[in-house]
Write a protein that holds these residues in place. Structure first.
Motif, mmCIF file in Angstrom:
data_model
loop_
_atom_site.group_PDB
_atom_site.id
_atom_site.type_symbol
_atom_site.label_atom_id
_atom_site.label_comp_id
_atom_site.label_asym_id
_atom_site.label_seq_id
_atom_site.Cartn_x
_atom_site.Cartn_y
_atom_site.Cartn_z
ATOM 1 N N HIS A 158 -0.570 10.994 4.831
ATOM 2 C CA HIS A 158 -0.720 9.768 5.612
ATOM 3 C C HIS A 158 0.480 9.608 6.541
ATOM 4 O O HIS A 158 1.615 9.824 6.141
ATOM 5 C CB HIS A 158 -0.833 8.558 4.688
ATOM 6 C CG HIS A 158 -1.954 8.680 3.697
ATOM 7 N ND1 HIS A 158 -3.173 8.058 3.853
ATOM 8 C CD2 HIS A 158 -2.038 9.392 2.538
ATOM 9 C CE1 HIS A 158 -3.963 8.367 2.833
ATOM 10 N NE2 HIS A 158 -3.292 9.182 2.027
ATOM 11 N N ARG A 159 0.175 9.223 7.780
ATOM 12 C CA ARG A 159 1.214 8.973 8.785
ATOM 13 C C ARG A 159 0.910 7.642 9.453
ATOM 14 O O ARG A 159 -0.195 7.445 9.961
ATOM 15 C CB ARG A 159 1.256 10.102 9.806
ATOM 16 C CG ARG A 159 2.369 9.990 10.846
ATOM 17 C CD ARG A 159 2.312 11.190 11.787
ATOM 18 N NE ARG A 159 2.537 12.454 11.080
ATOM 19 C CZ ARG A 159 2.240 13.650 11.604
ATOM 20 N NH1 ARG A 159 1.696 13.745 12.811
ATOM 21 N NH2 ARG A 159 2.479 14.748 10.897
ATOM 22 N N ASP A 160 1.852 6.723 9.374
ATOM 23 C CA ASP A 160 1.659 5.383 9.922
ATOM 24 C C ASP A 160 0.403 4.727 9.347
ATOM 25 O O ASP A 160 -0.334 4.020 10.049
ATOM 26 C CB ASP A 160 1.565 5.427 11.453
ATOM 27 C CG ASP A 160 2.830 5.995 12.083
ATOM 28 O OD1 ASP A 160 3.924 5.695 11.568
ATOM 29 O OD2 ASP A 160 2.715 6.729 13.080
ATOM 30 N N GLY A 161 0.140 4.983 8.063
ATOM 31 C CA GLY A 161 -0.985 4.370 7.384
ATOM 32 C C GLY A 161 -2.322 5.030 7.634
ATOM 33 O O GLY A 161 -3.346 4.571 7.114
ATOM 34 N N CYS A 173 0.010 12.084 -0.930
ATOM 35 C CA CYS A 173 -0.703 11.623 -2.120
ATOM 36 C C CYS A 173 -1.079 12.861 -2.924
ATOM 37 O O CYS A 173 -1.745 13.763 -2.411
ATOM 38 C CB CYS A 173 -1.956 10.837 -1.734
ATOM 39 S SG CYS A 173 -2.952 10.316 -3.145
ATOM 40 N N LEU A 174 -0.634 12.901 -4.193
ATOM 41 C CA LEU A 174 -0.807 14.101 -5.008
ATOM 42 C C LEU A 174 -1.543 13.790 -6.298
ATOM 43 O O LEU A 174 -1.333 12.742 -6.912
ATOM 44 C CB LEU A 174 0.553 14.719 -5.336
ATOM 45 C CG LEU A 174 1.385 15.109 -4.110
ATOM 46 C CD1 LEU A 174 2.639 14.262 -4.046
ATOM 47 C CD2 LEU A 174 1.727 16.594 -4.130
ATOM 48 N N GLY A 175 -2.409 14.716 -6.707
ATOM 49 C CA GLY A 175 -3.038 14.646 -8.013
ATOM 50 C C GLY A 175 -2.187 15.377 -9.027
ATOM 51 O O GLY A 175 -1.517 16.358 -8.699
ATOM 52 N N ARG A 180 -2.189 8.939 -9.405
ATOM 53 C CA ARG A 180 -1.729 9.547 -8.162
ATOM 54 C C ARG A 180 -0.210 9.409 -8.070
ATOM 55 O O ARG A 180 0.345 8.362 -8.397
ATOM 56 C CB ARG A 180 -2.332 8.858 -6.937
ATOM 57 C CG ARG A 180 -3.842 8.826 -6.866
ATOM 58 C CD ARG A 180 -4.433 10.187 -6.538
ATOM 59 N NE ARG A 180 -5.851 10.090 -6.271
ATOM 60 C CZ ARG A 180 -6.796 10.052 -7.213
ATOM 61 N NH1 ARG A 180 -6.455 10.117 -8.492
ATOM 62 N NH2 ARG A 180 -8.073 9.955 -6.886
ATOM 63 N N LEU A 181 0.436 10.457 -7.609
ATOM 64 C CA LEU A 181 1.852 10.396 -7.289
ATOM 65 C C LEU A 181 1.989 10.325 -5.776
ATOM 66 O O LEU A 181 1.359 11.096 -5.056
ATOM 67 C CB LEU A 181 2.581 11.630 -7.825
ATOM 68 C CG LEU A 181 4.088 11.627 -7.593
ATOM 69 C CD1 LEU A 181 4.758 10.637 -8.538
ATOM 70 C CD2 LEU A 181 4.672 13.017 -7.769
ATOM 71 N N TRP A 182 2.822 9.379 -5.317
ATOM 72 C CA TRP A 182 3.063 9.206 -3.891
ATOM 73 C C TRP A 182 4.508 9.572 -3.595
ATOM 74 O O TRP A 182 5.421 9.168 -4.322
ATOM 75 C CB TRP A 182 2.782 7.778 -3.460
ATOM 76 C CG TRP A 182 1.377 7.337 -3.707
ATOM 77 C CD1 TRP A 182 0.849 6.879 -4.885
ATOM 78 C CD2 TRP A 182 0.303 7.329 -2.767
ATOM 79 N NE1 TRP A 182 -0.485 6.593 -4.726
ATOM 80 C CE2 TRP A 182 -0.849 6.850 -3.437
ATOM 81 C CE3 TRP A 182 0.214 7.670 -1.414
ATOM 82 C CZ2 TRP A 182 -2.073 6.705 -2.805
ATOM 83 C CZ3 TRP A 182 -1.010 7.525 -0.771
ATOM 84 C CH2 TRP A 182 -2.142 7.056 -1.470
ATOM 85 N N ARG A 219 0.850 -1.190 0.000
ATOM 86 C CA ARG A 219 0.000 0.000 0.000
ATOM 87 C C ARG A 219 0.887 1.241 0.000
ATOM 88 O O ARG A 219 1.646 1.464 0.955
ATOM 89 C CB ARG A 219 -0.904 0.003 1.227
ATOM 90 C CG ARG A 219 -1.934 -1.110 1.258
ATOM 91 C CD ARG A 219 -2.476 -1.328 2.648
ATOM 92 N NE ARG A 219 -1.425 -1.795 3.547
ATOM 93 C CZ ARG A 219 -1.621 -2.131 4.824
ATOM 94 N NH1 ARG A 219 -2.834 -2.026 5.339
ATOM 95 N NH2 ARG A 219 -0.610 -2.546 5.578
ATOM 96 N N PRO A 220 0.766 2.059 -1.029
ATOM 97 C CA PRO A 220 1.595 3.271 -1.044
ATOM 98 C C PRO A 220 1.292 4.213 0.110
ATOM 99 O O PRO A 220 2.174 4.925 0.576
ATOM 100 C CB PRO A 220 1.275 3.906 -2.400
ATOM 101 C CG PRO A 220 -0.022 3.300 -2.830
ATOM 102 C CD PRO A 220 -0.044 1.934 -2.252
ATOM 103 N N SER A 221 0.066 4.218 0.593
ATOM 104 C CA SER A 221 -0.293 5.095 1.712
ATOM 105 C C SER A 221 0.437 4.721 2.993
ATOM 106 O O SER A 221 0.526 5.532 3.919
ATOM 107 C CB SER A 221 -1.810 5.040 1.953
ATOM 108 O OG SER A 221 -2.216 3.725 2.288
ATOM 109 N N HIS A 222 0.964 3.491 3.048
ATOM 110 C CA HIS A 222 1.736 3.040 4.204
ATOM 111 C C HIS A 222 3.246 3.134 3.953
ATOM 112 O O HIS A 222 4.035 2.660 4.778
ATOM 113 C CB HIS A 222 1.375 1.589 4.548
ATOM 114 C CG HIS A 222 0.012 1.416 5.138
ATOM 115 N ND1 HIS A 222 -1.135 1.857 4.511
ATOM 116 C CD2 HIS A 222 -0.397 0.855 6.301
ATOM 117 C CE1 HIS A 222 -2.188 1.564 5.256
ATOM 118 N NE2 HIS A 222 -1.769 0.967 6.353
ATOM 119 N N GLY A 223 3.622 3.717 2.817
ATOM 120 C CA GLY A 223 5.033 3.818 2.507
ATOM 121 C C GLY A 223 5.660 2.496 2.120
ATOM 122 O O GLY A 223 6.885 2.324 2.236
#
Length: 437
Positions: free
Chosen positions: A364-367, A403-405, A328-330, A42-46
């Motif tokens: 997002h921080r720590d998911g 997370c960027l548009g 999305r760019l992470w 998951r990119p949101s979790h790094g």
């Protein structure tokens, strides 16, 4: 282009294993795509190596469904422009959903899709001269099963295409007379007539198959002037079509337009012409629309809504509400060197900036998605650094995941050799390889 790869597959003689040569792959040792997918990253979790570019699969499917429904309501077809994702897999998915074929902008793109087995291509650009004609001829000879239609805007362009047809031993290669403003394309009736005459002198190697134009080249910052310029360009296109219909009274013909941010204007003006003719098809070349974005296309859809929205029979939909940004760019926050400033780990090598800078969508921080991040703005980019301005009370910190548009899918996707398709739960569900050359 993007192509998904599975364990054991090969392309260009190389094993399709993922390693550090591809941005986003997080493993120290090479892995198969299946191994990566099974990891549930998951990119949101790094959990990807950042920065990484992802594709919202549900948004892509939704955009495809609404645009195909809109085209069907107006009796139009589409050959989606492959230059946006350069992905044989996505091209094949669009064809299976009902696309007429695929558009390409140059011979390299044509070669990639021919090798992938695409049966019908629209070469939606001038190819060049005799040398380019020989290269195209070699491609056509190597892929005799591929149906290809090409643009021409001058006798010199026609000469190159005739060489291609001769080298491939083809008769009746279909030619669309390109009508243009701003970039390539015949500028007046005399130039159109010169192309028609040159095609007629090709000894049957070429045949007139219709007309093409690109309305996006007529755009300017002034919306009123833009609509007037597009209307003039379309009038010239219709006149050229009438001339070709007079020469080819029974042949099926194409009227092709870009289907850019002004596809509603194109449909309104050219769909009645094709329908009245009875043997002509209106063929758009829209490609980036399937990805949408948070910038140039978001603005274009708002303008389209101001012109009346997506009209489909008795139904009218909002373009802004219907099309969903899919990319999305992470990236990660690298530094908070001074108050009001954060440095993030992405830059001009990672994201488009020709039609506007990326926009922060979430942090997002720590998911866990954080609240209170309004007002964080990307102000400028270096090669691999982004400069973010922050409100005074913002607690953005090193290690937070952004997370960027993006704005302009075409010039974002071409920076990436691998794009990660995300499922609805935000995990990586497939890996798409791009082939921009």
């Amino acid at each position: 282009m993007m192509q998904s790869i599975t364990d054991g597959e090969r392309m260009d003689g190389e094993s399709m294993r993922l390693d550090a040569s591809l941005r986003g792959v997080p493993f120290a040792q090479p892995v198969s795509p299946q191994n990566l997918i099974e990891a549930g990253l998951r990119p949101s979790h790094g959990e990807l190596s950042l920065p990484a570019l992802t594709l919202d699969e549900a948004a892509l499917a939704s955009n495809r469904e609404i645009f195909f429904r809109y085209l069907a309501a107006h009796g139009a077809l589409v050959a989606p422009h492959a230059k946006t994702p350069m992905s044989p897999e996505i091209v094949a998915e669009l064809r299976q959903a009902g696309a007429w074929g695929a558009s390409v902008a140059n011979l390299q793109q044509a070669a990639v899709l021919m090798q992938a087995g695409e049966p019908r291509l629209l070469l939606a650009n001038q190819i060049g001269g005799i040398a380019a004609g020989r290269r195209l001829g070699a491609l056509l000879a190597a892929h005799p099963q591929v149906e290809i239609t090409a643009f021409a805007d001058s006798p010199a362009s026609v000469a190159g295409l005739a060489i291609a047809a001769e080298a491939a031993d083809r008769q009746g290669l279909p030619i669309l007379v390109e009508i243009g403003t701003g970039r390539a394309g015949a500028r007046d009736a005399q130039a159109v007539e010169a192309v028609i005459t040159a095609v007629g002198a090709s000894k049957g190697r070429l045949r007139l198959a219709g007309v093409a134009t690109y309305e996006g080249a007529a755009a300017s910052p002034d919306p009123v002037a833009t609509q007037a310029a597009i209307a003039t360009l379309i009038e010239r296109t219709i006149a050229a079509f009438a001339r070709i219909r007079a020469i080819e009274p029974e042949a099926p013909l194409l009227i092709s337009a870009g289907g850019s941010a002004y596809f509603d204007l194109v449909i309104a003006a050219l769909s009645p012409v094709a329908q009245a003719d009875g043997r002509a098809s209106l063929l758009l070349r829209s490609g980036a629309i399937f990805f949408s974005d948070h910038g140039i296309y978001a603005r274009a859809f708002a303008a389209l809504d101001a012109r009346g929205g997506l009209v489909m029979g008795d139904e009218t939909l909002s373009a802004v509400a219907s099309f969903r940004p899919a990319l999305r760019l992470w990236a990660e926050v690298l530094s908070r060197p001074e108050p009001g400033l954060a440095i993030a780990g992405f830059g001009m090598r990672d994201v488009s900036f020709d039609q506007g800078l990326p926009r922060l969508l979430s942090v997002h921080r720590d998911g866990v998605e954080l609240a209170g991040m309004e007002g964080v703005t990307v102000e400028r980019l270096n090669d691999q650094h982004a400069f973010l301005t922050l409100p005074a009370d913002c607690d953005l910190t090193v290690g937070d995941i952004l997370c960027l548009g993006i704005s302009h899918p075409c010039t974002c996707l071409d920076r990436w050799r691998a794009v990660f398709g995300l499922t609805q739960d935000g995990t990586v569900g497939r890996v798409l390889r791009t082939h921009f050359g």
